[in-house]
Write an enzyme that holds these catalytic residues in place. Sequence first.
Site, short mmCIF file in Angstrom:
data_model
loop_
_atom_site.label_atom_id
_atom_site.label_comp_id
_atom_site.label_asym_id
_atom_site.label_seq_id
_atom_site.Cartn_x
_atom_site.Cartn_y
_atom_site.Cartn_z
N ASP A 93 1.00 -1.06 0.04
CA ASP A 93 0.02 0.08 -0.18
C ASP A 93 0.96 1.10 -0.04
OD1 ASP A 93 0.92 0.39 2.90
OD2 ASP A 93 -0.93 -0.29 3.42
N SER A 94 0.38 2.21 -0.18
CA SER A 94 1.29 3.67 -0.31
C SER A 94 1.77 4.15 0.94
CB SER A 94 0.31 4.85 -1.13
OG SER A 94 -0.91 5.31 -0.24
N ASP A 267 -7.94 -7.33 0.75
CA ASP A 267 -7.05 -7.60 1.88
C ASP A 267 -7.59 -6.96 3.22
OD1 ASP A 267 -5.57 -4.79 3.35
OD2 ASP A 267 -6.39 -4.53 1.18
#
Length: 376
Positions: A93-94, A267
């Site tokens: 993820d970011s 997720d």
Amino acid sequence: MTGRFAFEIDSGDGDARSGRIFTARGVVRTPAFMPVGTAATVKAMFPQDVRDAGADIVLGNVYHLMLRPGAERIASLGGLHEFMRWPGPILTDSGGFQVMSLSKLRKLDERGVAFQSHIDGSKHLLTPERSMEIQALLGSDIQMQLDECVPLPCTDAEAERAMRLSLRWAERSRKSFAEAPGRAIFGIVQGGAVKPLRIESAKALSSMDFHGLAIGGLAVGEPQDVMIDMIRTVMPHLPEHKPHYLMGVGTPDDIVEAVMRGVDMFDCVMPTRAGRHGLAYTRFGKVNLMNARHADDRAPLDPQSSCAAARDYSRAYLHHLFKAREILGMMLLTQVNIAYYQELMAGLREAIAMRRLADFVAEIKEGWARGLEASV
């Protein structure tokens, strides 16, 4: 690494589809649930056990890894795959969601997010460009754009501001993405619970040549019917030939509902977190092993399960482990939960391929209902 990133749809049933995502490090069968490996580990599980449970891909977290041990350090040690001994694909993820939810102090502007670490108070600046650099250093196979995720409920004005900022950051993230064989970047649809904003975001991102599109900003406190409504709103505006990823979801029921509406990837920390707190997910629904009713129960969680932890240990023993605060209890129930989620995904894939998804969903929901009735 060799190969290319690609997505192929093999079967469909209504809006649901089953297929395969091809990466340089292997194939991901979809619909797929990605166990969350926040700090380079799926908590309480060996990497091989995660693989044996049926997972093709795991998720890593930029925020936690950039703070400890550091992206540059992981890169010098061979990258995240080598570091955590996971040879298959990894999505990262970011870091944006954790910055918003965990950092002690933060200041958001057009550049990015300046924040203080929740670990030691050190100061950092996470921009779209830095997020992409970190993910490249980690060596992830699927990278996520930096976005701003606002909690729900929120005002329409706040949802619009965050959506438009996320679109500008999406353009910068896409431009900064380091192209490499088998590597991909996904954009993230935002817009809160406002349908026109979600549609605008989806259309704009679809024109930016991302390899896949995610729906973000859900599973943050809104009711399930709102989540489903937003999925139904967004889906017609996403490219059919690219993977669709619903971020942070969720419960088995949420996953089933989303798969029926065309989502390919999921997720959530729920199965691992629940396992560490005595809650098991099974085909009979949720089972709370902390409950005293299990203290003398010789039956396993599920005698027909392919997971040894669910099949070979009595409920009484699992109850004892949690009452005694033994680490083995956390390990066993985490295995139970990850195995159940992967069995659920395998069942969904098979049902879609056989075009009997509606019947399969009815069967599993009936099993959950019977389990709930038996537990009352």
